[in-house]
Design an enzyme around this catalytic site. Structure first.
Site, PDB file in Angstrom:
ATOM      1  N   TYR A  60     -14.956  -8.452  31.827  1.00  7.69           N
ATOM      2  CA  TYR A  60     -15.912  -9.537  31.613  1.00  7.69           C
ATOM      3  C   TYR A  60     -15.164 -10.783  31.163  1.00  7.69           C
ATOM      4  O   TYR A  60     -14.170 -10.701  30.435  1.00  7.69           O
ATOM      5  CB  TYR A  60     -16.952  -9.099  30.568  1.00  7.69           C
ATOM      6  CG  TYR A  60     -18.050 -10.106  30.330  1.00  7.69           C
ATOM      7  CD1 TYR A  60     -18.741 -10.672  31.396  1.00  7.69           C
ATOM      8  CD2 TYR A  60     -18.378 -10.504  29.034  1.00  7.69           C
ATOM      9  CE1 TYR A  60     -19.741 -11.605  31.179  1.00  7.69           C
ATOM     10  CE2 TYR A  60     -19.379 -11.431  28.803  1.00  7.69           C
ATOM     11  CZ  TYR A  60     -20.048 -11.988  29.886  1.00  7.69           C
ATOM     12  OH  TYR A  60     -21.028 -12.913  29.667  1.00  7.69           O
ATOM     13  N   TYR A  82     -20.399 -11.963  22.141  1.00  9.19           N
ATOM     14  CA  TYR A  82     -19.724 -10.782  22.689  1.00  9.19           C
ATOM     15  C   TYR A  82     -18.651 -10.389  21.686  1.00  9.19           C
ATOM     16  O   TYR A  82     -17.475 -10.678  21.861  1.00  9.19           O
ATOM     17  CB  TYR A  82     -19.138 -11.119  24.059  1.00  9.19           C
ATOM     18  CG  TYR A  82     -18.712  -9.937  24.896  1.00  9.19           C
ATOM     19  CD1 TYR A  82     -19.653  -9.155  25.573  1.00  9.19           C
ATOM     20  CD2 TYR A  82     -17.367  -9.601  25.054  1.00  9.19           C
ATOM     21  CE1 TYR A  82     -19.265  -8.087  26.368  1.00  9.19           C
ATOM     22  CE2 TYR A  82     -16.974  -8.535  25.846  1.00  9.19           C
ATOM     23  CZ  TYR A  82     -17.928  -7.792  26.494  1.00  9.19           C
ATOM     24  OH  TYR A  82     -17.539  -6.729  27.288  1.00  9.19           O
TER      25      TYR A  82
HETATM   26  P1  NAD Z   1     -23.641   1.182  31.545  1.00  5.99           P
HETATM   27  O1  NAD Z   1     -24.413   1.476  30.327  1.00  5.99           O
HETATM   28  O2  NAD Z   1     -24.220   1.560  32.859  1.00  5.99           O
HETATM   29  O3  NAD Z   1     -22.183   1.821  31.500  1.00  5.99           O
HETATM   30  C1  NAD Z   1     -21.446   2.061  30.342  1.00  5.99           C
HETATM   31  C2  NAD Z   1     -21.198   3.559  30.305  1.00  5.99           C
HETATM   32  O4  NAD Z   1     -20.174   3.869  29.376  1.00  5.99           O
HETATM   33  C3  NAD Z   1     -22.429   4.346  29.880  1.00  5.99           C
HETATM   34  O5  NAD Z   1     -22.752   5.281  30.892  1.00  5.99           O
HETATM   35  C4  NAD Z   1     -21.961   5.067  28.625  1.00  5.99           C
HETATM   36  O6  NAD Z   1     -22.546   6.339  28.512  1.00  5.99           O
HETATM   37  C5  NAD Z   1     -20.471   5.145  28.883  1.00  5.99           C
HETATM   38  N1  NAD Z   1     -19.636   5.408  27.706  1.00  5.99           N
HETATM   39  C6  NAD Z   1     -19.636   4.761  26.504  1.00  5.99           C
HETATM   40  N2  NAD Z   1     -18.704   5.301  25.701  1.00  5.99           N
HETATM   41  C7  NAD Z   1     -18.093   6.293  26.397  1.00  5.99           C
HETATM   42  C8  NAD Z   1     -17.058   7.226  26.101  1.00  5.99           C
HETATM   43  N3  NAD Z   1     -16.451   7.248  24.900  1.00  5.99           N
HETATM   44  N4  NAD Z   1     -16.689   8.117  27.050  1.00  5.99           N
HETATM   45  C9  NAD Z   1     -17.290   8.116  28.263  1.00  5.99           C
HETATM   46  N5  NAD Z   1     -18.271   7.264  28.601  1.00  5.99           N
HETATM   47  C10 NAD Z   1     -18.673   6.362  27.670  1.00  5.99           C
HETATM   48  O7  NAD Z   1     -23.352  -0.391  31.473  1.00  5.99           O
HETATM   49  P2  NAD Z   1     -22.524  -1.390  32.403  1.00  5.99           P
HETATM   50  O8  NAD Z   1     -22.858  -2.742  31.869  1.00  5.99           O
HETATM   51  O9  NAD Z   1     -22.725  -1.118  33.835  1.00  5.99           O
HETATM   52  O10 NAD Z   1     -21.018  -1.089  32.005  1.00  5.99           O
HETATM   53  C11 NAD Z   1     -20.017  -0.650  32.908  1.00  5.99           C
HETATM   54  C12 NAD Z   1     -18.787  -1.530  32.779  1.00  5.99           C
HETATM   55  O11 NAD Z   1     -19.101  -2.837  33.251  1.00  5.99           O
HETATM   56  C13 NAD Z   1     -18.286  -1.715  31.346  1.00  5.99           C
HETATM   57  O12 NAD Z   1     -16.877  -1.718  31.326  1.00  5.99           O
HETATM   58  C14 NAD Z   1     -18.803  -3.092  30.991  1.00  5.99           C
HETATM   59  O13 NAD Z   1     -18.074  -3.713  29.953  1.00  5.99           O
HETATM   60  C15 NAD Z   1     -18.614  -3.775  32.322  1.00  5.99           C
HETATM   61  N6  NAD Z   1     -19.311  -5.068  32.481  1.00  5.99           N
HETATM   62  C16 NAD Z   1     -20.652  -5.147  32.301  1.00  5.99           C
HETATM   63  C17 NAD Z   1     -21.301  -6.385  32.438  1.00  5.99           C
HETATM   64  C18 NAD Z   1     -22.789  -6.492  32.238  1.00  5.99           C
HETATM   65  O14 NAD Z   1     -23.299  -7.614  32.104  1.00  5.99           O
HETATM   66  N7  NAD Z   1     -23.538  -5.419  32.256  1.00  5.99           N
HETATM   67  C19 NAD Z   1     -20.552  -7.528  32.775  1.00  5.99           C
HETATM   68  C20 NAD Z   1     -19.179  -7.411  32.980  1.00  5.99           C
HETATM   69  C21 NAD Z   1     -18.568  -6.171  32.815  1.00  5.99           C
END
Ligand code: NAD
Length: 286
Positions: free
Chosen positions: A172, A182
């Site tokens: 991000y 954040y």
């Molecule tokens: P999401 O909730 O779908 O995914 C995050 C996942 O991480 C969840 O399924 C959670 O259960 C899992 N998780 C947390 N701790 C864990 C651990 N110790 N071991 C294994 N799994 C674990 O949400 P998302 O937003 O799709 O996130 C996915 C990626 O995308 C992340 O790296 C997030 O930072 C990144 N991201 C998200 C956004 C946004 O706006 N949603 C923007 C940029 C980047």
């Protein structure tokens, strides 16, 4: 045979991990997922009961098949690292072999090898606190769950990633620009993840011709993002200010991931690719 992908960080049908799984499945890959242990039960139950059937639908009309769901907690490399209270915790004691090393071993025993490794997970217990108010423990926990977890997954899976394989993680823009709110060291964790993308691209490129890239994604109202607290504002801000004034679909991130792990991107490694409707390119919000 088609390619085999292991996607760490899928626990519902809202996040980027799910969308990446779908895009890879649509391209013919076999899908394995790693699901955070505390979320495993509800995810598997929902899958079995057909709760995700509509969102499993692929462009050709068939339903994405998740061949196997592995419990995973990516903050533990091996069983020796797991504290007693976690071992005793009901949600954890109900499943086994969920440390990174054990999951890699299980995948090896079940399938022999993979071609694609996706890291789509993050966790920062103090994400709602400003960096200045973040404790050492919270900061290190954010780095452990969100950055080192990728190093650990890559290290343990590398022996079973076929030569020519590829990996993706999700980052991000808070890593490089100030995004107030954040917090908790999550901005630092993403900066580490992006730097590691370059160094690891070198190391595993030389070692095994495996590629390492990251997608810097725009805001999506996933479960994790809702925990941060201001995701709706971020989505509105992006809509108002990005070059492309449209909703950012998880599917668009999924499609870019499918491209990056495919032979179409065979010369792309060590890159952070923006999938954000172009918001990153703006210097003045308009
Ligand atoms: P999401 O909730 O779908 O995914 C995050 C996942 O991480 C969840 O399924 C959670 O259960 C899992 N998780 C947390 N701790 C864990 C651990 N110790 N071991 C294994 N799994 C674990 O949400 P998302 O937003 O799709 O996130 C996915 C990626 O995308 C992340 O790296 C997030 O930072 C990144 N991201 C998200 C956004 C946004 O706006 N949603 C923007 C940029 C980047």
């Amino acid at each position: 045979r088609g390619k085999r992908a292991f996607i760490a960080g899928v626990a519902d049908d809202n996040g980027y991990g799910w969308a990446i799984a779908k895009a890879l499945a649509a391209a013919g890959a076999q899908i394995l997922v790693g699901t955070w242990v505390p979320a495993l039960n509800i995810f598997e139950t929902s899958l079995k009961r057909g709760k995700f059937d509509e969102s499993r639908r692929l462009p050709d009309g068939s339903l994405m098949e998740i061949v196997k769901v592995y419990p995973l907690d990516a903050v533990y490399d091996s069983i020796e690292d797991v504290p007693e209270d976690v071992k005793a915790n009901k949600r954890y004691s109900g499943s086994s072999n969920w440390t990174v090393q054990e999951v890699a071993e299980s995948v090896k025993n079940d399938f022999g090898s993979i071609d694609i490794l996706v890291h789509s997970l993050a966790n920062g217990p103090e994400v709602t606190k400003p960096l200045l108010e973040t404790s050492r423990k919270g900061y290190l926990a954010a780095l452990s769950a969100s950055s080192y977890s990728f190093i650990s997954l890559l290290k343990h899976f590398l022996p079973i990633i076929n030569s020519g394989g590829a990996t993706i993680s999700l980052t991000y823009i808070a890593s490089e620009r100030i995004i107030p709110g954040y917090g908790g060291g999550m901005s630092s964790a993403k900066a580490a993840l992006e730097s590691d993308t370059r160094v690891l691209a070198f190391e595993v490129g030389r070692k095994k011709q495996v590629r390492v890239n990251a997608i810097s994604a725009g805001p999506l109202g996933s479960r994790a993002a809702k925990a941060i607290g201001f995701i709706e504002k971020m989505i509105e801000y992006s809509y108002a200010n990005a070059p492309l004034q449209k909703e950012l679909l998880a599917e668009e991130v999924g499609n870019t991931a499918a491209f990056l792990v495919s032979p179409l991107a065979s010369a792309v490694t060590g890159s952070v690719v923006y999938v954000d409707n172009g918001l990153n390119a703006m210097g003045l919000a308009m």
